[in-house]
Design a protein around this motif. Structure first.
Motif, PDB file in Angstrom:
ATOM      1  N   HIS A  53       1.014  -1.089   0.062  1.00 55.92           N
ATOM      2  CA  HIS A  53      -0.079  -0.081  -0.043  1.00 55.92           C
ATOM      3  C   HIS A  53       0.872   1.355  -0.041  1.00 55.92           C
ATOM      4  N   GLU A  54       2.252   1.111  -0.042  1.00 52.93           N
ATOM      5  CA  GLU A  54       3.014   2.245   0.206  1.00 52.93           C
ATOM      6  C   GLU A  54       3.277   2.879  -1.561  1.00 52.93           C
ATOM      7  N   MET A  55       2.381   3.897  -1.727  1.00 48.24           N
ATOM      8  CA  MET A  55       2.511   4.401  -2.908  1.00 48.24           C
ATOM      9  C   MET A  55       3.673   5.048  -3.433  1.00 48.24           C
ATOM     10  N   GLY A  56       4.413   5.743  -2.383  1.00 49.38           N
ATOM     11  CA  GLY A  56       5.564   6.058  -2.666  1.00 49.38           C
ATOM     12  C   GLY A  56       6.737   5.235  -3.130  1.00 49.38           C
ATOM     13  N   PHE A  57       6.674   4.186  -2.609  1.00 49.92           N
ATOM     14  CA  PHE A  57       7.565   2.932  -3.068  1.00 49.92           C
ATOM     15  C   PHE A  57       7.165   2.414  -4.729  1.00 49.92           C
ATOM     16  N   ALA A  58       5.963   2.680  -4.640  1.00 48.69           N
ATOM     17  CA  ALA A  58       5.495   2.026  -6.345  1.00 48.69           C
ATOM     18  C   ALA A  58       6.030   3.131  -7.073  1.00 48.69           C
ATOM     19  N   LYS A  59       5.605   4.347  -6.792  1.00 50.01           N
ATOM     20  CA  LYS A  59       5.929   5.394  -7.606  1.00 50.01           C
ATOM     21  C   LYS A  59       7.871   5.667  -7.940  1.00 50.01           C
ATOM     22  N   GLU A  60       8.461   4.972  -6.877  1.00 46.46           N
ATOM     23  CA  GLU A  60       9.855   5.414  -7.130  1.00 46.46           C
ATOM     24  C   GLU A  60      10.361   4.295  -7.832  1.00 46.46           C
ATOM     25  N   VAL A  61       9.838   3.126  -7.497  1.00 44.66           N
ATOM     26  CA  VAL A  61      10.554   1.756  -7.799  1.00 44.66           C
ATOM     27  C   VAL A  61       9.715   1.156  -8.946  1.00 44.66           C
ATOM     28  N   ALA A  62       8.555   1.163  -9.123  1.00 44.88           N
ATOM     29  CA  ALA A  62       7.923   0.398 -10.103  1.00 44.88           C
ATOM     30  C   ALA A  62       8.156   0.551 -11.576  1.00 44.88           C
ATOM     31  N   ASP A  63       8.301  -0.472 -12.175  1.00 41.41           N
ATOM     32  CA  ASP A  63       8.326  -0.503 -13.591  1.00 41.41           C
ATOM     33  C   ASP A  63       6.916  -0.524 -14.176  1.00 41.41           C
ATOM     34  N   ARG A  64       6.108  -1.396 -13.592  1.00 35.05           N
ATOM     35  CA  ARG A  64       4.662  -1.400 -13.720  1.00 35.05           C
ATOM     36  C   ARG A  64       3.956  -1.682 -12.485  1.00 35.05           C
TER      37      ARG A  64
END
Ligand code: ADP
Ligand code: ADP
Length: 230
Positions: A197-208
């Protein structure tokens, strides 16, 4: 370029509940995929299916070239390619931090004790807790335990790391120290599938980013697509 994980039309039932409803997803080597969605949408079931903790009822699942549904495939060998980190750290409570890290390599990979311990100490340094090697899980904070859990998964030298809400059980002040370790891993090129649920992590790290609801993948896109569109 073959995907390292390929899920095609996977369905999983719990009784009449369809926990996975025709799920298809491919993950390439080195890719970071973040799975989001409401509670009960099937995120955990999907990760658990990839790691063979649940078997799918239909569909196809290929991990590192091995078709899991093929009865001739050695599931234990495939599992060793996958490191998994759970919400509740799941450490062995009666073993020291060091022994938590060396147990699986010694048993499953037959790594000699000294070698397993040397590598474990390197991993503990990497997650910032080499000074806790001799302690027991209960003596550590939640953030420290989760970093041990990450190091323990890495001790098997997996090709893929799966994270199931790794920070959800942590006090807020400890979330950052666990996410920092995950960001570091991502930067080293690890293939990662992360439910969070950590959207900051998703934004920083996710390719997709993959959005699930009611057992289905409803949307797949870049973090920009998910978080920056009006
Ligand atoms: P999420 O991780 O998105 O919260 P889960 O994959 O844990 O969702 O669960 C998906 C659905 O499957 C939920 O309705 C959950 O209650 C159900 N479920 C999960 N595991 C089991 C199980 N072992 N037995 C019965 N129902 C289950
Ligand atoms: P996590 O939040 O770490 O994914 P859960 O609490 O969702 O863990 O699930 C823990 C265990 O309980 C899993 O084995 C899961 O399959 C099972 N489980 C989850 N939901 C249900 C349910 N509705 N009925 C039975 N078992 C369930």
């Amino acid at each position: 370029d073959k995907p390292i994980i390929r899920i095609a039309n996977a369905c999983k039932y719990f009784g009449t509940l369809k926990a996975l409803d025709n799920v298809s997803l491919e993950v390439s080597q080195g890719e970071k995929v973040v799975i989001i969605g409401p509670s009960g949408s099937g995120k955990s079931t999907l990760l658990r299916a990839i790691n063979q903790l649940e078997t799918i009822d239909s569909g196809e699942l290929v991990v590192d070239g091995d078709n899991i549904c093929d009865p001739d495939v050695n599931i234990n060998a495939v599992r060793m390619e996958l490191g998994m980190v759970f919400q509740s750290f799941n450490l062995f409570p009666h073993k020291s931090v060091l022994d938590n890290l060396t147990l699986a390599p010694r048993k499953l990979r037959k790594t000699p004790k000294a070698e397993a311990e040397a590598y474990a100490m390197k991993l503990l340094a990497k997650v910032g807790i080499e000074d806790k090697a001799g302690q027991y899980p209960a003596q550590l904070s939640g953030g420290q335990q989760q970093r041990v859990a990450i190091a323990r998964a890495l001790a098997m030298n997996p090709k893929i790391m799966l994270f199931d809400e790794p920070t959800s059980a942590l006090d807020p002040e400890m979330i950052g120290e666990v996410l920092d370790v995950m960001v570091k891993l991502a930067k080293e090129g690890m293939t990662m599938v992360v439910v969070t649920h950590e959207m900051g992590f998703a934004k920083e790290v996710a390719d997709r980013v993959v959005f699930m609801d009611h057992g289905q993948i409803l949307e797949v896109g870049t973090p920009q697509h998910f978080f920056e569109n009006p």
